[in-house]
Design a protein around this motif. Structure first.
Motif, PDB file in Angstrom:
ATOM      1  N   SER A 185       0.823  -1.206   0.000  1.00 36.63           N
ATOM      2  CA  SER A 185       0.000   0.000   0.000  1.00 36.63           C
ATOM      3  C   SER A 185       0.862   1.263   0.000  1.00 36.63           C
ATOM      4  CB  SER A 185      -0.930   0.002   1.224  1.00 36.63           C
ATOM      5  OG  SER A 185      -1.849  -1.080   1.145  1.00 36.63           O
ATOM      6  N   ALA A 189       0.692   3.973  -2.894  1.00 37.59           N
ATOM      7  CA  ALA A 189       0.300   5.342  -2.555  1.00 37.59           C
ATOM      8  C   ALA A 189       1.166   6.375  -3.270  1.00 37.59           C
ATOM      9  CB  ALA A 189       0.386   5.552  -1.041  1.00 37.59           C
ATOM     10  N   GLU A 192      -0.459   7.691  -6.462  1.00 41.14           N
ATOM     11  CA  GLU A 192      -1.702   8.461  -6.429  1.00 41.14           C
ATOM     12  C   GLU A 192      -1.552   9.838  -7.053  1.00 41.14           C
ATOM     13  OE1 GLU A 192      -5.291   9.548  -3.297  1.00 41.14           O
ATOM     14  OE2 GLU A 192      -3.262   9.237  -2.533  1.00 41.14           O
ATOM     15  N   GLU A 193      -0.464  10.517  -6.752  1.00 41.32           N
ATOM     16  CA  GLU A 193      -0.258  11.873  -7.258  1.00 41.32           C
ATOM     17  C   GLU A 193       0.826  11.912  -8.332  1.00 41.32           C
ATOM     18  OE1 GLU A 193      -2.251  14.207  -6.398  1.00 41.32           O
ATOM     19  OE2 GLU A 193      -3.252  13.096  -4.781  1.00 41.32           O
ATOM     20  N   THR A 210       2.362  -4.034  -6.151  1.00 42.52           N
ATOM     21  CA  THR A 210       1.163  -3.348  -5.670  1.00 42.52           C
ATOM     22  C   THR A 210      -0.114  -4.169  -5.803  1.00 42.52           C
ATOM     23  OG1 THR A 210       0.784  -2.300  -7.839  1.00 42.52           O
ATOM     24  CG2 THR A 210       2.153  -1.103  -6.247  1.00 42.52           C
TER      25      THR A 210
END
Length: 362
Positions: A185, A189, A192-193, A210
């Motif tokens: 995770s 993460a 994400e951006e 992932t």
């Protein structure tokens, strides 16, 4: 075993119920959400009606935080001759039951080491546990008949029984299950951006790392809340390794040659330790790890192509030990990586090429 009650009809409970029903056991299904029990029943996992009398075995398949209360209620009602739970932590629920002053001779804590990213009864399959370890944590107080019924359940599910101490189990799953979930995770993460141009470069490596990050956060909060100490202990070690690796990578940027050598040595150390740890992961059917050779075949994204390549490999008399598919970005094609015995790789390569397949360097 002739009758069973499965309490909790999520992925694990419904999968166990499907396996039991498939072996002729009369299975009753119960869930706090009646719709879930009805769904499991519609899949052939049993009946959502309550048993008329005492069943042989009650299987409690609820989140760890609810195991003790659910078991206490079932045991207080005399629901079964034997009771077990399938929660992913074992020490905490047992201590909670002891604190309630219950007679634990008819109870055994268990944990099937299997699952999916998806949850709920619709994700369940009767073969979910086949060939997978199923941990049993009996104590000196566990009744022999209870242990035998638990072993019968494991056999019906075609799993492999493993006997462990409850707290040793919790430390083990913190290392091999709970920490990997968090690390997966954490890596996911970072995406994400990320810039879209970077995400479009994702290959099989990031997909492997992932994959389990797609799991249900609510389910994992319940699991991690039941085993936070051992997981934190493992992550402390991971954090120390990360700090050392960051320092080594920064040293590789140094203009000083000696610092660069130290940095390279630090990075090499963690990579080599990773090699050594990975080599300890059990191989096929739980046997010692085996080194396979990869035969990579270019394949188009058309119906029947995978079946055709497996059939052609079968005609070559070669057993495929494992397989991976790496999809090409922006193309309806990809690489099928066939892992085989190194001695069989040349024959498979020659046979596939002769049948028109295009091979690539993996």
């Amino acid at each position: 075993m002739r009758t069973a009650l499965v309490i909790g009809t999520g992925l694990i409970g419904t999968s166990a119920a499907l396996a039991l029903a498939g072996r002729g056991v009369t299975v009753h299904l119960r869930d706090h959400d009646p719709a879930s029990a009805r769904t499991a029943a519609s899949l052939g996992a049993g009946t959502d009606t309550e048993p008329e009398g005492t069943v042989d075995l009650a299987v409690v398949a609820v989140p760890p935080a609810h195991v003790a209360a659910t078991l206490a209620e079932a045991m207080g009602a005399g629901t079964a001759r034997a009771y077990l739970d399938v929660a992913s932590v074992k020490g905490g629920p047992r201590r909670e039951l002891q604190a309630l002053g219950l007679d634990l001779t008819p109870y055994i804590g268990t944990h099937p080491m299997s699952g999916k990213e998806r949850s709920g009864p619709l994700a369940a399959t009767a073969d979910l546990f086949e060939g997978r370890p199923w941990v049993l944590t009996p104590t000196k107080d566990t009744d022999t008949e209870v242990l035998n019924l638990a072993l019968e359940l494991v056999a019906f599910c075609r799993a492999v029984p493993v006997v462990m101490d409850a707290d040793a189990h919790d430390r083990a799953v913190a290392l091999v299950s709970h920490t990997p979930q968090l690390v997966s995770s954490l890596v996911a993460a970072r995406l994400e951006e990320a810039e879209e141009s970077a995400v479009r470069l994702c290959g099989q490596g990031i997909r492997d790392v992932t994959r389990i990050a797609a799991s249900d956060p609510r389910m994992w909060i319940e699991i991690l809340s039941a085993n936070p100490g051992p997981v934190a202990d493992v992550l402390t070690g991971v954090a120390a390794d990360l700090d050392e690796t960051v320092r080594a990578l920064r040293a590789l940027q140094s203009p000083d040659e000696e610092r660069r050598r130290d940095g390279a040595a630090g990075v090499e150390d963690v990579l080599r330790r990773g090699n050594a740890g990975r080599a300890r992961v059990p191989g096929k059917h739980g046997a010692a790890p085996t080194a396979y050779e990869t035969v990579a075949v270019l394949i188009s994204d058309k119906p029947g192509e995978l079946a055709r390549i497996f059939a052609d490999a079968g005609r070559a008399g070669v057993n495929i030990e494992d397989v991976r598919i790496e999809h090409a970005t922006g193309q309806q094609a990809g690489l099928v990586q066939l892992m085989v015995d190194p001695k069989a790789a040349p024959a498979l390569s020659h046979s596939l090429q002769s049948q028109g397949w295009s091979l690539r360097t993996p």
